[in-house]
Design a protein around this motif. Sequence first.
Motif, PDB file in Angstrom:
ATOM      1  N   TYR A 164      38.147  31.985  46.203  1.00 39.18           N
ATOM      2  CA  TYR A 164      39.288  32.541  45.474  1.00 39.18           C
ATOM      3  C   TYR A 164      39.186  32.063  44.028  1.00 39.18           C
ATOM      4  O   TYR A 164      39.235  30.862  43.759  1.00 39.18           O
ATOM      5  CB  TYR A 164      40.589  32.065  46.118  1.00 39.18           C
ATOM      6  CG  TYR A 164      41.799  32.860  45.704  1.00 39.18           C
ATOM      7  CD1 TYR A 164      41.928  34.197  46.066  1.00 39.18           C
ATOM      8  CD2 TYR A 164      42.817  32.278  44.972  1.00 39.18           C
ATOM      9  CE1 TYR A 164      43.044  34.936  45.701  1.00 39.18           C
ATOM     10  CE2 TYR A 164      43.939  33.010  44.602  1.00 39.18           C
ATOM     11  CZ  TYR A 164      44.040  34.324  44.970  1.00 39.18           C
ATOM     12  OH  TYR A 164      45.151  35.055  44.597  1.00 39.18           O
ATOM     13  N   VAL A 165      38.974  32.995  43.098  1.00 41.35           N
ATOM     14  CA  VAL A 165      38.691  32.661  41.701  1.00 41.35           C
ATOM     15  C   VAL A 165      39.655  33.372  40.751  1.00 41.35           C
ATOM     16  O   VAL A 165      40.268  34.383  41.099  1.00 41.35           O
ATOM     17  CB  VAL A 165      37.238  33.028  41.312  1.00 41.35           C
ATOM     18  CG1 VAL A 165      36.228  32.330  42.212  1.00 41.35           C
ATOM     19  CG2 VAL A 165      37.011  34.532  41.316  1.00 41.35           C
ATOM     20  N   GLU A 166      39.719  32.840  39.549  1.00 38.04           N
ATOM     21  CA  GLU A 166      40.444  33.504  38.470  1.00 38.04           C
ATOM     22  C   GLU A 166      39.417  34.157  37.555  1.00 38.04           C
ATOM     23  O   GLU A 166      38.555  33.478  36.994  1.00 38.04           O
ATOM     24  CB  GLU A 166      41.292  32.516  37.676  1.00 38.04           C
ATOM     25  CG  GLU A 166      42.064  33.177  36.559  1.00 38.04           C
ATOM     26  CD  GLU A 166      42.886  32.201  35.729  1.00 38.04           C
ATOM     27  OE1 GLU A 166      43.877  32.645  35.129  1.00 38.04           O
ATOM     28  OE2 GLU A 166      42.533  31.009  35.681  1.00 38.04           O
ATOM     29  N   SER A 167      39.502  35.466  37.406  1.00 32.30           N
ATOM     30  CA  SER A 167      38.567  36.182  36.542  1.00 32.30           C
ATOM     31  C   SER A 167      38.927  35.910  35.075  1.00 32.30           C
ATOM     32  O   SER A 167      40.036  35.478  34.776  1.00 32.30           O
ATOM     33  CB  SER A 167      38.624  37.687  36.820  1.00 32.30           C
ATOM     34  OG  SER A 167      39.843  38.220  36.367  1.00 32.30           O
ATOM     35  N   PRO A 168      38.000  36.151  34.160  1.00 32.60           N
ATOM     36  CA  PRO A 168      38.302  35.964  32.739  1.00 32.60           C
ATOM     37  C   PRO A 168      39.507  36.789  32.263  1.00 32.60           C
ATOM     38  O   PRO A 168      40.184  36.408  31.320  1.00 32.60           O
ATOM     39  CB  PRO A 168      37.025  36.416  32.033  1.00 32.60           C
ATOM     40  CG  PRO A 168      35.947  36.141  33.039  1.00 32.60           C
ATOM     41  CD  PRO A 168      36.581  36.469  34.374  1.00 32.60           C
ATOM     42  N   SER A 169      39.807  37.901  32.955  1.00 32.49           N
ATOM     43  CA  SER A 169      40.960  38.726  32.579  1.00 32.49           C
ATOM     44  C   SER A 169      42.274  38.121  33.076  1.00 32.49           C
ATOM     45  O   SER A 169      43.350  38.629  32.768  1.00 32.49           O
ATOM     46  CB  SER A 169      40.810  40.143  33.137  1.00 32.49           C
ATOM     47  OG  SER A 169      40.891  40.124  34.560  1.00 32.49           O
ATOM     48  N   GLY A 170      42.187  37.050  33.890  1.00 33.34           N
ATOM     49  CA  GLY A 170      43.390  36.408  34.414  1.00 33.34           C
ATOM     50  C   GLY A 170      43.758  36.832  35.820  1.00 33.34           C
ATOM     51  O   GLY A 170      44.658  36.269  36.428  1.00 33.34           O
ATOM     52  N   MET A 171      43.062  37.830  36.361  1.00 32.66           N
ATOM     53  CA  MET A 171      43.324  38.283  37.729  1.00 32.66           C
ATOM     54  C   MET A 171      42.682  37.320  38.720  1.00 32.66           C
ATOM     55  O   MET A 171      41.550  36.884  38.524  1.00 32.66           O
ATOM     56  CB  MET A 171      42.751  39.686  37.944  1.00 32.66           C
ATOM     57  CG  MET A 171      43.385  40.758  37.083  1.00 32.66           C
ATOM     58  SD  MET A 171      45.122  41.032  37.418  1.00 32.66           S
ATOM     59  CE  MET A 171      45.048  41.695  39.059  1.00 32.66           C
ATOM     60  N   TRP A 172      43.437  36.989  39.775  1.00 32.29           N
ATOM     61  CA  TRP A 172      42.920  36.141  40.850  1.00 32.29           C
ATOM     62  C   TRP A 172      42.442  37.022  41.989  1.00 32.29           C
ATOM     63  O   TRP A 172      43.051  38.050  42.289  1.00 32.29           O
ATOM     64  CB  TRP A 172      44.011  35.206  41.359  1.00 32.29           C
ATOM     65  CG  TRP A 172      44.242  34.036  40.467  1.00 32.29           C
ATOM     66  CD1 TRP A 172      45.087  33.988  39.389  1.00 32.29           C
ATOM     67  CD2 TRP A 172      43.622  32.759  40.555  1.00 32.29           C
ATOM     68  NE1 TRP A 172      45.033  32.750  38.812  1.00 32.29           N
ATOM     69  CE2 TRP A 172      44.141  31.973  39.511  1.00 32.29           C
ATOM     70  CE3 TRP A 172      42.680  32.192  41.422  1.00 32.29           C
ATOM     71  CZ2 TRP A 172      43.748  30.652  39.307  1.00 32.29           C
ATOM     72  CZ3 TRP A 172      42.295  30.883  41.219  1.00 32.29           C
ATOM     73  CH2 TRP A 172      42.825  30.124  40.171  1.00 32.29           C
ATOM     74  N   GLY A 173      41.360  36.608  42.637  1.00 27.14           N
ATOM     75  CA  GLY A 173      40.867  37.351  43.779  1.00 27.14           C
ATOM     76  C   GLY A 173      39.655  36.676  44.397  1.00 27.14           C
ATOM     77  O   GLY A 173      39.230  35.603  43.969  1.00 27.14           O
ATOM     78  N   TRP A 174      39.100  37.334  45.407  1.00 28.82           N
ATOM     79  CA  TRP A 174      37.995  36.794  46.192  1.00 28.82           C
ATOM     80  C   TRP A 174      36.657  37.307  45.690  1.00 28.82           C
ATOM     81  O   TRP A 174      36.501  38.483  45.403  1.00 28.82           O
ATOM     82  CB  TRP A 174      38.157  37.199  47.651  1.00 28.82           C
ATOM     83  CG  TRP A 174      39.400  36.676  48.284  1.00 28.82           C
ATOM     84  CD1 TRP A 174      40.583  37.348  48.479  1.00 28.82           C
ATOM     85  CD2 TRP A 174      39.623  35.364  48.801  1.00 28.82           C
ATOM     86  NE1 TRP A 174      41.496  36.528  49.090  1.00 28.82           N
ATOM     87  CE2 TRP A 174      40.936  35.301  49.299  1.00 28.82           C
ATOM     88  CE3 TRP A 174      38.814  34.225  48.904  1.00 28.82           C
ATOM     89  CZ2 TRP A 174      41.470  34.162  49.878  1.00 28.82           C
ATOM     90  CZ3 TRP A 174      39.346  33.084  49.486  1.00 28.82           C
ATOM     91  CH2 TRP A 174      40.655  33.057  49.966  1.00 28.82           C
ATOM     92  N   VAL A 175      35.675  36.394  45.620  1.00 27.98           N
ATOM     93  CA  VAL A 175      34.285  36.737  45.327  1.00 27.98           C
ATOM     94  C   VAL A 175      33.447  36.139  46.449  1.00 27.98           C
ATOM     95  O   VAL A 175      33.624  34.967  46.795  1.00 27.98           O
ATOM     96  CB  VAL A 175      33.834  36.174  43.961  1.00 27.98           C
ATOM     97  CG1 VAL A 175      32.329  36.303  43.782  1.00 27.98           C
ATOM     98  CG2 VAL A 175      34.566  36.859  42.821  1.00 27.98           C
TER      99      VAL A 175
END
Length: 149
Positions: free
Chosen positions: A119-130
Motif C-alpha cells: 500500500y503506497v502513496e503515489s507522487p500525485s497523493g493517491m494511495w493504493g496497492w502496487v
Amino acid sequence: MKNTSPRTLRALSTAFLVAAVAVAAGPATASATERPAQTAQPAEVAAAAMDFTKVHVWATGVNVRNAASGVPFQTCKTFPSRQNCQVVATVSSTTVTAYCQKQGEPVSDAGYSSRWWTYVESPSGMWGWVNNVYITGDEHLAHVSDCTF
C-alpha cells in the motif's frame, strides 16, 4: 500541501488509515460525548505502531490500485487484485512512501512473480496497492510491515 512537513503528512495519513479501518468496522455505537468503545483501540494502536518507509518502483507505467468507499473498498483492501481494485494513478521508476503489505492476486511480469501487494502513496497523493513484482526487493519486502487489516 506543498509546504506540509513529512511529520504532518505522516500524522494525516495515519489518521486517514485509522478512520478507514474504523469505517470498515461498521457504524459507531458511541455518541460524540461518550468515551470510544475499547474495540476501536487495537486498530488505532496497530495503525500507530506501523511505520512508513520508502520503496522504489523500478518499472514504468505501474498501476496504483484502490477502490471507492464501501463494499468495493473493503473488497480491494481484503484482497488486492486487478479485478477488485481500479487504477487510481500510475507511477514510473520512482521512490514512493509505503505503509504496509499483504497477500493478494499473484502477478507475474518481466520474469518475476509475487502474490504480495504494498500500500503506497503515489507522487500525485493517491494511495493504493502496487504488486511487489514492480518494487525493488524480494517478493515479501523485509523493511515493509505486514498490514493488520
